[in-house]
Design a protein around this motif. Structure first.
Motif, PDB file in Angstrom:
ATOM      1  N   ALA A  24       0.831  -1.213   0.000  1.00 32.60           N
ATOM      2  CA  ALA A  24       0.000   0.000   0.000  1.00 32.60           C
ATOM      3  C   ALA A  24       0.865   1.261   0.000  1.00 32.60           C
ATOM      4  O   ALA A  24       0.399   2.334   0.410  1.00 32.60           O
ATOM      5  CB  ALA A  24      -0.927  -0.004   1.204  1.00 32.60           C
ATOM      6  N   LYS A  59      10.529   3.868  -3.098  1.00 36.37           N
ATOM      7  CA  LYS A  59       9.431   4.455  -3.877  1.00 36.37           C
ATOM      8  C   LYS A  59       8.545   5.381  -3.046  1.00 36.37           C
ATOM      9  O   LYS A  59       8.007   6.358  -3.561  1.00 36.37           O
ATOM     10  CB  LYS A  59       8.570   3.348  -4.487  1.00 36.37           C
ATOM     11  CG  LYS A  59       7.354   3.900  -5.203  1.00 36.37           C
ATOM     12  CD  LYS A  59       6.656   2.933  -6.122  1.00 36.37           C
ATOM     13  CE  LYS A  59       5.448   3.656  -6.751  1.00 36.37           C
ATOM     14  NZ  LYS A  59       4.636   2.769  -7.580  1.00 36.37           N
ATOM     15  N   ALA A  63       2.408   7.051   1.188  1.00 31.35           N
ATOM     16  CA  ALA A  63       1.541   7.695   0.187  1.00 31.35           C
ATOM     17  C   ALA A  63       0.273   8.253   0.807  1.00 31.35           C
ATOM     18  O   ALA A  63      -0.696   8.531   0.100  1.00 31.35           O
ATOM     19  CB  ALA A  63       1.205   6.718  -0.931  1.00 31.35           C
ATOM     20  N   ALA A  65      -2.535   8.833   4.430  1.00 35.21           N
ATOM     21  CA  ALA A  65      -3.372   8.029   5.314  1.00 35.21           C
ATOM     22  C   ALA A  65      -4.021   6.965   4.443  1.00 35.21           C
ATOM     23  O   ALA A  65      -4.109   7.123   3.221  1.00 35.21           O
ATOM     24  CB  ALA A  65      -4.424   8.912   5.968  1.00 35.21           C
ATOM     25  N   LYS A  68      -8.419   3.453   1.950  1.00 37.85           N
ATOM     26  CA  LYS A  68      -9.390   2.346   2.028  1.00 37.85           C
ATOM     27  C   LYS A  68      -9.962   2.205   3.441  1.00 37.85           C
ATOM     28  O   LYS A  68     -11.092   1.774   3.611  1.00 37.85           O
ATOM     29  CB  LYS A  68      -8.727   1.046   1.556  1.00 37.85           C
ATOM     30  CG  LYS A  68      -8.417   1.091   0.045  1.00 37.85           C
ATOM     31  CD  LYS A  68      -7.440   0.009  -0.407  1.00 37.85           C
ATOM     32  CE  LYS A  68      -6.972   0.276  -1.850  1.00 37.85           C
ATOM     33  NZ  LYS A  68      -5.826  -0.550  -2.228  1.00 37.85           N
ATOM     34  N   PHE A  84      -7.461  10.243  13.976  1.00 38.01           N
ATOM     35  CA  PHE A  84      -6.132  10.856  13.808  1.00 38.01           C
ATOM     36  C   PHE A  84      -5.571  11.466  15.092  1.00 38.01           C
ATOM     37  O   PHE A  84      -4.410  11.875  15.115  1.00 38.01           O
ATOM     38  CB  PHE A  84      -6.071  11.943  12.723  1.00 38.01           C
ATOM     39  CG  PHE A  84      -6.047  11.433  11.315  1.00 38.01           C
ATOM     40  CD1 PHE A  84      -5.605  10.151  11.012  1.00 38.01           C
ATOM     41  CD2 PHE A  84      -6.442  12.259  10.261  1.00 38.01           C
ATOM     42  CE1 PHE A  84      -5.572   9.705   9.704  1.00 38.01           C
ATOM     43  CE2 PHE A  84      -6.405  11.806   8.947  1.00 38.01           C
ATOM     44  CZ  PHE A  84      -5.976  10.534   8.667  1.00 38.01           C
ATOM     45  N   TYR A 104       7.512   9.147  -2.572  1.00 38.68           N
ATOM     46  CA  TYR A 104       6.309   9.894  -2.212  1.00 38.68           C
ATOM     47  C   TYR A 104       6.161  10.123  -0.709  1.00 38.68           C
ATOM     48  O   TYR A 104       6.227   9.187   0.075  1.00 38.68           O
ATOM     49  CB  TYR A 104       5.059   9.144  -2.682  1.00 38.68           C
ATOM     50  CG  TYR A 104       4.966   8.993  -4.181  1.00 38.68           C
ATOM     51  CD1 TYR A 104       4.751  10.106  -4.998  1.00 38.68           C
ATOM     52  CD2 TYR A 104       5.074   7.739  -4.777  1.00 38.68           C
ATOM     53  CE1 TYR A 104       4.670   9.976  -6.377  1.00 38.68           C
ATOM     54  CE2 TYR A 104       4.980   7.601  -6.159  1.00 38.68           C
ATOM     55  CZ  TYR A 104       4.779   8.716  -6.958  1.00 38.68           C
ATOM     56  OH  TYR A 104       4.688   8.582  -8.308  1.00 38.68           O
ATOM     57  N   GLY A 107       0.046  13.555   1.544  1.00 40.03           N
ATOM     58  CA  GLY A 107      -1.021  13.563   2.538  1.00 40.03           C
ATOM     59  C   GLY A 107      -0.461  13.268   3.924  1.00 40.03           C
ATOM     60  O   GLY A 107       0.480  13.922   4.392  1.00 40.03           O
ATOM     61  N   SER A 137      -9.313  17.210   3.202  1.00 37.96           N
ATOM     62  CA  SER A 137      -8.257  18.178   3.512  1.00 37.96           C
ATOM     63  C   SER A 137      -7.202  17.469   4.336  1.00 37.96           C
ATOM     64  O   SER A 137      -7.422  16.347   4.786  1.00 37.96           O
ATOM     65  CB  SER A 137      -8.847  19.322   4.353  1.00 37.96           C
ATOM     66  OG  SER A 137      -9.156  18.821   5.647  1.00 37.96           O
TER      67      SER A 137
HETATM   68  C1  HXC Z   1      -4.480   3.309   0.587  1.00 40.17           C
HETATM   69  C2  HXC Z   1      -2.981   3.354  -1.147  1.00 40.17           C
HETATM   70  C3  HXC Z   1      -2.678   4.713  -0.883  1.00 40.17           C
HETATM   71  C4  HXC Z   1      -3.366   5.344   0.193  1.00 40.17           C
HETATM   72  C5  HXC Z   1      -1.494   4.070  -2.552  1.00 40.17           C
HETATM   73  N1  HXC Z   1      -2.218   3.001  -2.175  1.00 40.17           N
HETATM   74  N2  HXC Z   1      -1.763   5.122  -1.787  1.00 40.17           N
HETATM   75  N3  HXC Z   1      -3.867   2.668  -0.406  1.00 40.17           N
HETATM   76  N4  HXC Z   1      -4.248   4.595   0.891  1.00 40.17           N
HETATM   77  N5  HXC Z   1      -3.133   6.611   0.520  1.00 40.17           N
HETATM   78  C6  HXC Z   1      -2.211   1.673  -2.765  1.00 40.17           C
HETATM   79  C7  HXC Z   1      -2.913   1.655  -4.111  1.00 40.17           C
HETATM   80  O1  HXC Z   1      -4.307   1.547  -3.943  1.00 40.17           O
HETATM   81  C8  HXC Z   1      -2.319   0.398  -4.741  1.00 40.17           C
HETATM   82  O2  HXC Z   1      -2.973  -0.713  -4.171  1.00 40.17           O
HETATM   83  C9  HXC Z   1      -0.885   0.405  -4.198  1.00 40.17           C
HETATM   84  O3  HXC Z   1      -0.892   1.246  -3.053  1.00 40.17           O
HETATM   85  C10 HXC Z   1       0.094   0.988  -5.210  1.00 40.17           C
HETATM   86  O4  HXC Z   1      -0.373   2.274  -5.611  1.00 40.17           O
HETATM   87  P1  HXC Z   1      -0.535   2.693  -7.144  1.00 40.17           P
HETATM   88  O5  HXC Z   1      -1.482   3.820  -7.184  1.00 40.17           O
HETATM   89  O6  HXC Z   1      -0.844   1.506  -7.975  1.00 40.17           O
HETATM   90  O7  HXC Z   1       0.946   3.182  -7.473  1.00 40.17           O
HETATM   91  P2  HXC Z   1       1.377   4.268  -8.550  1.00 40.17           P
HETATM   92  O8  HXC Z   1       0.550   4.133  -9.801  1.00 40.17           O
HETATM   93  O9  HXC Z   1       2.847   4.188  -8.638  1.00 40.17           O
HETATM   94  O10 HXC Z   1       0.953   5.701  -7.918  1.00 40.17           O
HETATM   95  C11 HXC Z   1       1.569   6.164  -6.704  1.00 40.17           C
HETATM   96  C12 HXC Z   1       0.756   7.363  -6.133  1.00 40.17           C
HETATM   97  C13 HXC Z   1      -0.726   6.920  -5.969  1.00 40.17           C
HETATM   98  C14 HXC Z   1       0.864   8.564  -7.027  1.00 40.17           C
HETATM   99  C15 HXC Z   1       1.392   7.703  -4.764  1.00 40.17           C
HETATM  100  O11 HXC Z   1      -0.785   5.661  -5.263  1.00 40.17           O
HETATM  101  C16 HXC Z   1      -1.562   7.890  -5.208  1.00 40.17           C
HETATM  102  O12 HXC Z   1      -1.972   8.931  -5.764  1.00 40.17           O
HETATM  103  N6  HXC Z   1      -1.923   7.568  -3.982  1.00 40.17           N
HETATM  104  C17 HXC Z   1      -2.817   8.351  -3.154  1.00 40.17           C
HETATM  105  C18 HXC Z   1      -2.125   9.613  -2.706  1.00 40.17           C
HETATM  106  C19 HXC Z   1      -3.058  10.421  -1.833  1.00 40.17           C
HETATM  107  O13 HXC Z   1      -4.131  10.874  -2.248  1.00 40.17           O
HETATM  108  N7  HXC Z   1      -2.644  10.570  -0.588  1.00 40.17           N
HETATM  109  C20 HXC Z   1      -3.417  11.303   0.360  1.00 40.17           C
HETATM  110  C21 HXC Z   1      -4.266  10.340   1.074  1.00 40.17           C
HETATM  111  S1  HXC Z   1      -5.422  11.141   2.081  1.00 40.17           S
HETATM  112  P3  HXC Z   1      -3.603  -1.879  -5.113  1.00 40.17           P
HETATM  113  O14 HXC Z   1      -4.225  -2.793  -4.121  1.00 40.17           O
HETATM  114  O15 HXC Z   1      -4.529  -1.200  -6.029  1.00 40.17           O
HETATM  115  O16 HXC Z   1      -2.383  -2.440  -5.788  1.00 40.17           O
HETATM  116  C22 HXC Z   1      -4.587  11.542   3.436  1.00 40.17           C
HETATM  117  C23 HXC Z   1      -5.461  12.217   4.344  1.00 40.17           C
HETATM  118  C24 HXC Z   1      -5.080  12.776   5.602  1.00 40.17           C
HETATM  119  O17 HXC Z   1      -3.445  11.306   3.641  1.00 40.17           O
HETATM  120  C25 HXC Z   1      -6.194  13.623   6.076  1.00 40.17           C
HETATM  121  C26 HXC Z   1      -7.563  13.265   6.016  1.00 40.17           C
HETATM  122  C27 HXC Z   1      -8.238  12.651   4.861  1.00 40.17           C
END
Ligand code: HXC
Length: 257
Positions: A24, A59, A63, A65, A68, A84, A104, A107, A137
């Motif tokens: 993940a 890598k 990435a 919180a 899912k 949190f 990465y 968030g 946010s």
């Molecule tokens: C759960 C995550 C995840 C996350 C990645 N994965 N980020 N699972 N939570 N934040 C999982 C993907 O679902 C995938 O699982 C596996 O990790 C690999 O990710 P990919 O997307 O296939 O990799 P890639 O194409 O290389 O892209 C990397 C990435 C992208 C650009 C970092 O994963 C991404 O945009 N992730 C989300 C980033 C994000 O929005 N972060 C903020 C989260 S909200 P599977 O099972 O499909 O292989 C946050 C909130 C805090 O942090 C505050 C309140 C909401």
């Protein structure tokens, strides 16, 4: 102890914590939080340990919180359980914690890095607060810590657009202390942590506490807080050893008293 989502090893007086949910991209779920809190408590309690490094994979530092885990939650659950809030305990760690960021840090990953005392970045590091793209946010302090670290213009742009900042921009903006080649990141972080862990333990705690006070107080109160702690260090055995060692042109040895 062993942890489900972390690898923890001791390198001399340095605790190296590696986030380990590769499937993940180290997304921060409640298990990682529980494991990190336990690992940090053990680190703080161990007089043999002086500084910690938290790192992820090449890598991804993390990435975010775990989306899912949050997906199905509603306001009542989030608010009732103060979702949190556990991360506040991470920031209460008294000994220094360095974030070593490769790839990465998005968030919650960026927010975790900013909860550490400083960030060392690999040239591959990418920082961002992309939560707005999920129609939410930052929720682990990002809107506050990023703004204090890089100023309003960049913080506002990053939170509103979700764009990422690369390592060079992060260094220019003051988000990270230094940028090093990715292959050397962990080694360099452990080396820096070893330097810190070799200092007199009470002086380390005091220095961390007073720098952090700068974010919570007026200048006059902060300067007074610093001076009082500085005075207090003159009650320690290590202060007298440190100054004697300098005068006698030898290395000091610390008792932590
Ligand atoms: C759960 C995550 C995840 C996350 C990645 N994965 N980020 N699972 N939570 N934040 C999982 C993907 O679902 C995938 O699982 C596996 O990790 C690999 O990710 P990919 O997307 O296939 O990799 P890639 O194409 O290389 O892209 C990397 C990435 C992208 C650009 C970092 O994963 C991404 O945009 N992730 C989300 C980033 C994000 O929005 N972060 C903020 C989260 S909200 P599977 O099972 O499909 O292989 C946050 C909130 C805090 O942090 C505050 C309140 C909401």
């Amino acid at each position: 102890p062993t942890y489900e989502t972390l690898l923890v090893e001791q390198r001399g007086r340095v605790t190296l914590v590696t986030l380990n949910r590769p499937q993940a991209l180290n997304a921060l779920n409640s298990q990682i939080l529980a494991d990190l809190l336990a690992a940090m408590a053990a680190f703080d309690a161990d007089p043999g340990q002086g500084c910690a490094v938290i790192t992820g994979s090449e890598k991804a530092f993390a990435a975010g919180a775990d989306i899912k885990e949050m997906q199905a939650q509603g306001f009542a659950d989030m608010y009732a359980h103060d979702f949190f809030a556990g991360w506040d305990r991470f920031t209460k760690t008294r000994k220094p914690v360095i974030a070593a960021v490769s790839g990465y840090a998005l968030g919650g990953g960026c927010e975790l890095a900013m909860m550490c005392d400083f960030i060392l970045a690999a040239d591959s590091a990418k920082f961002g607060q992309p939560e707005i793209k999920l129609a939410v946010s930052p929720g682990m302090g990002g809107s506050q810590r990023l703004t204090r670290a890089v100023g309003k213009a960049k913080a506002m742009e990053m939170c509103l657009t979700g764009r990422m900042m690369d390592a060079a921009e992060a260094e220019r903006a003051g988000l990270v202390s230094r940028v090093v080649p990715a292959a050397e990141l962990v080694e360099e972080a452990v080396k820096t942590a070893t330097t810190i862990a070799g200092m007199a333990p009470l002086a380390v705690l005091a220095n961390k506490e007073m720098v952090n006070a700068a974010f919570e107080t007026s200048l006059a109160m902060g300067v007074q807080f610093e001076r009082r702690l500085f005075h207090a260090l003159f009650a320690t055995e290590d202060q007298s050893e440190g100054m004697s060692a300098f005068v006698e042109k030898r290395a000091g040895t610390w008792t932590g008293k």
